[in-house]
Design a protein around this motif. Structure first.
Motif, mmCIF file in Angstrom:
data_model
loop_
_atom_site.group_PDB
_atom_site.id
_atom_site.type_symbol
_atom_site.label_atom_id
_atom_site.label_comp_id
_atom_site.label_asym_id
_atom_site.label_seq_id
_atom_site.Cartn_x
_atom_site.Cartn_y
_atom_site.Cartn_z
ATOM 1 N N ILE A 96 -29.488 -45.751 72.117
ATOM 2 C CA ILE A 96 -29.748 -45.171 70.693
ATOM 3 C C ILE A 96 -29.961 -43.657 70.879
ATOM 4 O O ILE A 96 -31.292 -43.478 71.240
ATOM 5 N N ILE A 97 -29.358 -42.857 70.393
ATOM 6 C CA ILE A 97 -29.740 -41.400 70.473
ATOM 7 C C ILE A 97 -30.410 -41.543 69.195
ATOM 8 O O ILE A 97 -30.363 -41.620 67.982
ATOM 9 N N PRO A 98 -31.777 -40.736 69.382
ATOM 10 C CA PRO A 98 -32.770 -40.824 68.321
ATOM 11 C C PRO A 98 -32.450 -40.241 66.981
ATOM 12 O O PRO A 98 -32.368 -40.842 66.092
ATOM 13 N N MET A 99 -31.514 -39.184 66.896
ATOM 14 C CA MET A 99 -30.862 -38.682 65.675
ATOM 15 C C MET A 99 -30.079 -39.744 65.234
ATOM 16 O O MET A 99 -29.615 -39.714 63.821
ATOM 17 N N ASN A 100 -29.579 -40.684 65.790
ATOM 18 C CA ASN A 100 -28.483 -41.480 65.597
ATOM 19 C C ASN A 100 -28.940 -42.941 65.230
ATOM 20 O O ASN A 100 -28.297 -44.174 64.841
#
Ligand code: SF4
Ligand SMILES: [Zn+2]
Ligand SMILES: [Zn+2]
Lengths: 556, 430
Positions: free
Chosen positions: A122-126
Motif C-alpha cells: 500500500i503506497i501511503p498516499m494511496n
C-alpha cells in the motif's frame, strides 16, 4: 444469540497442537467457545463427522487492492472475458482471472476457504484507494502493509542522521495514518533511485542523490518495526527482483536485518544463481539453508505456476526493466507522489521455456528444503507468480510427490536437469499445510484470534471432505463459516458478509507531526490532515468494515 | 480544521469542482451560501456558492408533481425493473455514490456511462493497447525540469495547475522551480500562466491543435534520429523541433502533460499513443513521464469503482447477468440514438450545470440544476464535499481526497437514493 455446533469433525489446529483429533466445536455469536452455558440453545448443528476441520485460511501476501491492481484490471479485458462471475440472488456479477474484480476475488477466496487476505504494497498516499478496494472485497477480512523505503521523507531523515527514535515515530505515524498492519519495503531505496535514472541498486550501492544504501534502509526499518512492537516483521521485497544471480543480494538482505525479525516476500523471485550455459540457475539450496539457519527470517514463496498472468509490483525499477518481456505487449510504469511507484507487466509463464520452468522448480525446491513450516508461507504473490485460484493445485504439488514428479517430467528438459526437485522426497502433511496457510500467517501477523480454533477465536472455520486428490479437496470446501456465519456451502457462496479490517496502532510521540506537517505543506500535493485516514473514515471508505486493532508491545 | 471551534471558517477543505482536487481551501460556512475565503479559484467559489446552500424545500417530483421520496424511489425501481436495458449516465458522483449506482445497475441489468466516457474509453484503449509511463503531481512539483503541454493549457479546466505544481517557491530537487522550462505544443492556448515568476516566457509551438498527430510524429521522428523532409513542419522551422527533441534528451525529468478532453475525440488514442512513444524513447537514456490530467465531475471515481468491482471499465452491460464490456456498443449516446434503451437515468450529484439528455426520464441531481425540461421523475440529492463526506480521485490518479460535510441539508446523498431504489427493486423481484 446464535449458537452453532459442528459435531464430530477431525480437527487440525496446529496453533493448539491439535492434529486430526475428533472434536465438537461450539460457536456462540461468532466466537468459538469451549462448551455451552446452561441456557444456550443450539440454533444450527452440522454433522461433520469424518470431515477435516481447519480454521479459515489466511493469505498473507496477495495483491487484491490499490492502484496497480486496478491498472491491471483496466489493461486486461482479454483476461476477464473467459472468467465471468454471474449475478445471483445474493451476489453481484464480476469477472477476471489473473486480475479479477474485487467482488470476484472475495467470492472466490471464500469459496476456497480463505477468510483473510492481506494486500502487501500500500503506497501511503494511496491507502484510501486500497481500503476502498478491500472494502469492496466481500466476505474476507483484509489489511495491508504500508510501503516505505523509497519515500523522500525517510530518505531525508537518513541523510540528516535522525535518531532511531524519531524514525520510529515516523513509521508509527505512517501505520496510524494509513490504517495498516505492517511495513513493507520494496527494492529498498530503488524506487527512488529509478527516479534519479538509476537502473539497478545493489544492497550496498548508494542512491545517486541521497547516498543512502538499501542496507541502511533495511537496518533502520527492521529496527523501527521491531522496537515499535509491531507483530509483523519488516516485510521485504528485496533488491534485484528477477535478476539472474540475485541470490547474493538476497542473502545480503537477510544479513542487513542484523538478527532482527525480517520477512522476505516472494523469495522465489530472489533465489536465482547465474551458473550453467544460460547463466541462470537455482539458488534455492543456498536460500533454504540460510532460512533454516537464521531463525529471525521468514519468507513466503511467490510460486510460479504456468499460464497467463499479470505482474503488478511497487518495484517500478524492475518492472520497467522487464517491460520488454510483456505478454501481451503492454505495460504501465508509474512514479508516485514522492513515496513510491508501480509497474504492471502482463506475463505468460511457459512450461517449455527454460527460465520459466526453472522458476517453477525453484519455488518448489524452496518449499521442500525449508525445514520449518512455521517460517515459510504458501503464496503465489497473486497475481505475480499465478492467480490465487491456483492454490489448490500448489497444495497438491507439495503434498503429492508422484504428482509433482509427473509434472516435472513435462517441463523444459534443460530446466529439469538443472533442478534437484526430483530428489526431494518430502510431502507436506495436512497438518503442515494448515500451519502454512493458517496458524503461521496468523502468528506472524499478530492476529491472535484468527488462524486457530481454540475458545475465544473468531469462528472462521472451514470444513473439507477428505480427498486423496488434495487439489480437489482444497478447491471446494463443504462449509465455510466467517465470524460464525455460514457463507459457503459446497464451494458456493450462500451468504455475503462484510469482512473486518486489521490494523496496528503502535504508541508514538505525536510531536513528529511538527516535522511532517511543514514537509507536506512545502513538498507534497496534499495537506497532512487530508493524508491521514481516521478510524471513522476508514470504516466509511471500507464501506462499513469493522476495524480490529492488534496489540503492539514496545521493545525499546 | 484549526479554526473551526472559534469561527465558521473550515480550513484544508478539498475541492470537488475539478480534477485537481486542491485541498488547501478555507471555506466560510457562516452565510447562506458557502464562501471560499482562501485557496480556491473562480470555479471553486462559484461551485461552493451555488451548491453550498441548504436546499430548503426541495423535494421529489413525478411528472412535475411533488411526491414523497419513497414514491419516487418506487417509481424509478418500477421503471428500471421493466426496462430491457436501463442506462445510468451522468455519474458525476463521489466514490460511495458510484458504489450505490453500481449495485443498482447490476441488479437492474443496465449500463453505466460517465458524461466524459466518450473521451474516457479512448484513453482506456491506450492502456489496453500499449500501456503507459506516467507520473503524478507531487513528483512534477519537486522534480520536473521540462514540462511540455501537449494540446492543452490545463488552466482552462484546472486553473491552479501552475500555482500549485509548477511555480512553487521551493522544490526538493534541482532545478529551482522558477528555472523550469515550459513548452506548449499547439496554438490557441492560454499560455500566460506558463510565464515564470521571474518573467521568462514559455516556448509556444503555434499550430492548429487538430494537427497534433503530425506534431508528435515529427518529434518522434527526430528522437528516433530519422530524417524529416519538411523544412518547417506545421510552419515551424525544423531547427526549433530539433531543439525541443534535444532539450527532452538533455532533461533529467521531463513531463509531457495532456488532457484527453482537449484533444479532438477521434485523435485521443492516436495522440496519447504518440506521447507514449516519445516517453518510451526517452526513458532508454533518461527519465521522462506522461501526465494525463482529467478527473472533473468525478470521472475517476466512476471509472475506478467500476473497474475494481467488476474488472471492466465503464460501458459494460450487465443485462445478461454477467458483465460484457464493449465501449463502442454500450456508449449511452449510441444506445439512445439507436433506440436500444427505453430508460435513461441521469445521476449527478457534483454537477448542477450539465443538462441531462432529452431522453432522460429519471433525473437524480442537485435541486440547483435548472432543467430545460421536466423529467418523469426528479429526485433531488445533496452534493459530496458540500453537504456530506465522501471521497474523490484526483485526475492524475496520484491521490484520493476526503471530502467534507460543510453545510447541512435534508436531502439524501446519491448513494442513499441508489440504495433505496435497489431495495425497492429487490422487493419488486421478491
Ligand atoms: S483548480 Fe479545480 S480543484 Fe482547484 S480550486 Fe479550482 S476548481 Fe477546485
Ligand atoms: Zn513485491
Ligand atoms: Zn507482492
Amino acid at each position: 444469540m446464535s449458537v452453532i455446533k459442528l459435531t464430530g469433525g477431525r480437527v487440525i489446529d496446529p496453533a493448539n497442537g491439535v492434529d486430526d483429533q475428533v472434536r465438537d466445536i461450539y460457536v456462540k455469536d461468532g466466537r468459538i467457545v469451549a462448551s455451552l452455558a446452561d441456557g444456550d440453545k443450539v440454533s444450527a448443528e452440522y454433522n461433520v463427522s469424518g470431515r477435516i476441520v481447519m480454521s479459515g485460511a489466511i493469505d498473507m501476501h496477495t495483491h487484491i487492492g490499490g492502484g496497480k491492481v486496478n491498472i491491471a484490471r483496466e489493461m486486461l479485458p482479454e483476461d476477464h472475458r473467459d472468467d465471468p462471475v454471474a449475478r445471483t440472488e445474493i451476489t453481484r456479477s464480476s469477472c477476471g482471472y489473473c486480475a479479477p474484480g474485487t467482488l470476484a476475488a472475495g467470492y472466490r477466496y471464500a469459496e476456497m476457504g480463505y477468510t483473510s487476505c492481506f494486500e502487501p504494497a500500500i503506497i501511503p498516499m494511496n491507502a484510501r484507494q486500497a481500503h476502498m478496494e478491500m472494502g469492496d472485497t466481500p466476505i474476507v477480512d483484509t489489511g495491508g502493509y504500508a510501503m516505505l523505503g523509497s519515500d523522500d521523507f525517510l530518505l531525508r531523515m537518513l541523510v540528516a542522521k535522525e535518531d532511531q527514535q524519531t524514525i520510529n515515530d515516523y513509521v508509527a505515524w505512517i501505520l496510524h495514518s494509513t490504517q495498516t498492519l505492517g511495513i513493507k519495503v520494496v527494492n529498498p531505496g530503488g524506487i527512488s533511485a529509478f527516479k534519479f535514472n538509476q537502473r539497478k541498486l545493489d544492497v550496498d550501492e548508494q542512491n545517486a542523490y541521497y547516498g543512502v544504501t538499501p542496507r541502511q534502509i533495511l537496518r533502520t526499518l527492521s529496527r523501527a518495526v521491531h522496537e515499535l512492537g509491531v507483530p509483523h516483521p519488516l516485510h521485504v521485497h528485496a533488491s534485484n527482483l528477477g535478476v539472474a544471480g540475485n541470490v547474493d543480494s538476497t542473502l545480503a538482505t537477510m544479513d542487513a536485518a542484523e538478527g532482527l525479525p525480517i520477512h522476505l516476500t516472494h523469495i522465489q523471485f530472489h533465489s536465482y544463481g547465474s551458473e550453467g550455459d544460460r547463466k541462470f540457475s537455482s539458488g534455492a539450496a543456498r536460500i533454504a539453508e540460510a532460512i533454516n539457519r537464521h531463525k529471525n527470517v521468514t519468507a513466503d514463496v511467490g510460486q510460479v505456476l504456468f499460464g497467463q498472468t499479470v505482474t503488478a509490483s511497487g518495484d517500478n525499477m524492475s518492472q520497467y526493466r522487464n517491460s520488454g518481456l510483456a505478454s501481451p505487449k503492454k505495460s504501465a510504469v508509474m512514479d508516485i507522489e514522492m513515496e513510491a511507484g508501480c509497474g504492471v507487466v502482463p506475463f505468460k509463464y511457459k512450461d517449455q521455456n527454460f527460465v520459466n520452468a526453472l522458476q517453477w522448480a525453484i519455488g518448489l525446491e524452496i518449499f521442500l528444503m525449508v525445514d520449518d513450516p512455521w517460517r515459510i508461507f504458501l503464496t503465489t504473490d497473486h497475481p505475480n507468480g499465478a492467480p490465487f485460484t491456483t492454490y489448490p493445485h500448489l497444495i497438491k504439488l507439495l503434498t503429492d510427490r508422484s504428482f509433482r514428479n509427473s509434472m516435472l517430467d513435462t517441463i523444459n528438459a534443460d530446466a529439469k536437469a538443472m533442478s534437484n526437485l526430483a530428489s526431494l522426497e518430502r510431502e507436506y502433511s495436512l497438518y503442515e499445510i494448515a500451519i502454512m496457510t493458517r496458524a503461521a500467517p496468523a502468528r506472524i501477523l499478530g492476529l491472535t484470534d484468527r488462524g486457530h480454533l481454540a475458545p475465544g477465536a473468531a469462528a472462521d472455520i472451514v470444513v473439507y471432505k477428505e480427498d486423496a486428490d488434495r487439489e480437489r479437496m482444497f478447491e471446494k470446501p463443504e462449509l465455510v463459516f466467517k465470524d460464525g456465519e455460514l457463507v459457503v456451502r459446497d464451494g458456493k457462496v450462500v451468504k455475503v458478509v462484510r469482512g473486518n479490517t486489521h490494523v496496528v496502532k503502535p504508541e508514538f510521540d505525536r510531536g513528529i507531526e511538527k516535522k511532517i506537517e511543514p514537509y507536506f505543506r512545502q513538498y507534497h500535493s496534499v495537506r497532512m490532515n487530508n493524508f491521514k485516514i481516521s478510524d471513522d473514515e476508514l470504516c466509511e471508505c471500507g464501506g462499513g468494515s469493522k476495524l480490529i486493532p492488534h496489540a503492539c508491545r514496545k521493545r525499546s | 480544521m484549526t479554526n473551526e471551534a472559534t469561527s465558521s471558517v473550515v480550513a484544508e477543505v478539498a475541492c470537488p469542482f475539478c480534477g485537481l482536487a486542491c485541498d488547501d481551501l478555507s471555506v466560510d460556512t457562516g452565510g447562506d451560501a458557502l464562501a471560499v475565503v482562501a485557496g480556491g479559484c473562480p470555479k471553486a467559489q462559484a461551485g461552493f456558492a451555488r451548491m453550498g446552500v441548504a436546499h430548503a424545500g426541495a423535494g421529489a417530483r413525478i411528472a412535475g408533481k411533488a411526491v414523497s421520496f419513497e414514491e419516487a424511489y418506487a417509481e424509478v425501481a418500477r421503471r428500471v425493473k421493466t426496462s430491457a436495458l436501463p442506462v445510468f449516465s451522468g455519474m458525476a458522483l463521489d466514490v460511495n455514490g458510484m458504489r450505490g449506482v453500481m449495485d443498482l445497475a447490476d441488479a437492474a441489468g443496465g449500463v453505466v456511462d460517465h458524461l466524459y466516457s466518450e473521451i474516457g474509453w479512448r484513453s482506456t484503449r491506450v492502456v489496453q493497447d500499449i500501456g503507459y509511463v506516467t507520473t503524478t503531481l507531487a513528483e512534477v512539483k519537486n522534480r520536473a525540469d521540462l514540462i511540455v503541454l501537449v494540446g492543452t493549457d490545463v488552466v482552462t479546466k484546472s486553473s491552479r495547475f501552475f500555482e500549485r505544481y509548477v511555480w512553487n517557491d521551493e522544490a526538493m530537487f534541482e532545478p529551482a522551480p522558477s528555472a523550469r522550462r515550459i513548452v506548449y505544443l499547439g496554438g490557441d492556448l492560454n499560455t500566460a500562466p506558463g510565464r515564470s515568476p521571474d518573467g521568462r516566457e514559455p516556448e509556444v509551438f503555434d499550430f492548429d491543435c487538430s494537427r497534433m498527430p503530425e506534431a508528435l510524429s515529427t518529434l518522434n521522428a527526430l528522437l528516433a534520429k530519422q530524417p524529416v523532409r519538411d523544412a518547417a513542419p506545421l510552419g515551424i522551422e525544423i531547427a526549433r523541433w530539433q531543439a525541443l527533441a534535444d532539450a527532452l534528451r538533455a532533461a533529467k525529468y521531463s513531463v509531457l502533460v495532456w488532457m484527453a478532453g482537449d484533444f479532438q475525440p477521434s485523435q485521443v488514442d492516436l495522440n496519447i499513443n504518440a506521447i507514449m512513444a516519445v516517453v518510451r524513447t526517452l526513458n532508454v537514456s533518461t527519465r521522462c513521464n506522461g501526465l494525463g490530467l482529467g478527473g472533473a465531475d468525478g470521472e475517476l471515481n466512476a471509472s475506478m469503482v467500476h473497474a475494481w468491482q467488476t474488472g471492466y471499465p465503464m460501458r459494460t452491460s450487465f443485462a445478461s447477468g454477467i458483465p460484457l464490456y464493449d465501449p463502442v456498443h454500450n456508449g449511452s449516446a449510441r444506445l439512445i440514438a439507436e433506440g436500444e434503451t427505453d430508460t435513461v437515468v441521469w445521476v449527478s450529484a457534483l454537477n448542477d450545470t450539465k443538462q441531462p439528455p432529452a431522453e432522460a426520464c429519471v433525473v437524480i441531481a442537485p435541486p440547483t440544476l435548472k432543467l430545460e425540461r421536466e423529467p418523469e421523475v426528479f429526485i433531488p440529492v445533496s452534493t459530496p464535499g458540500v453537504h456530506h463526506v465522501g471521497h474523490f480521485f484526483r485526475g492524475d490518479k496520484g491521490a484520493t481526497l476526503p471530502l467534507r460535510a460543510l453545510r447541512a441539508t435534508g436531502l439524501p446523498s446519491a448513494a442513499t437514493v441508489a440504495a433505496a431504489i435497489t431495495a425497492k427493486l429487490k422487493e419488486v423481484s421478491a
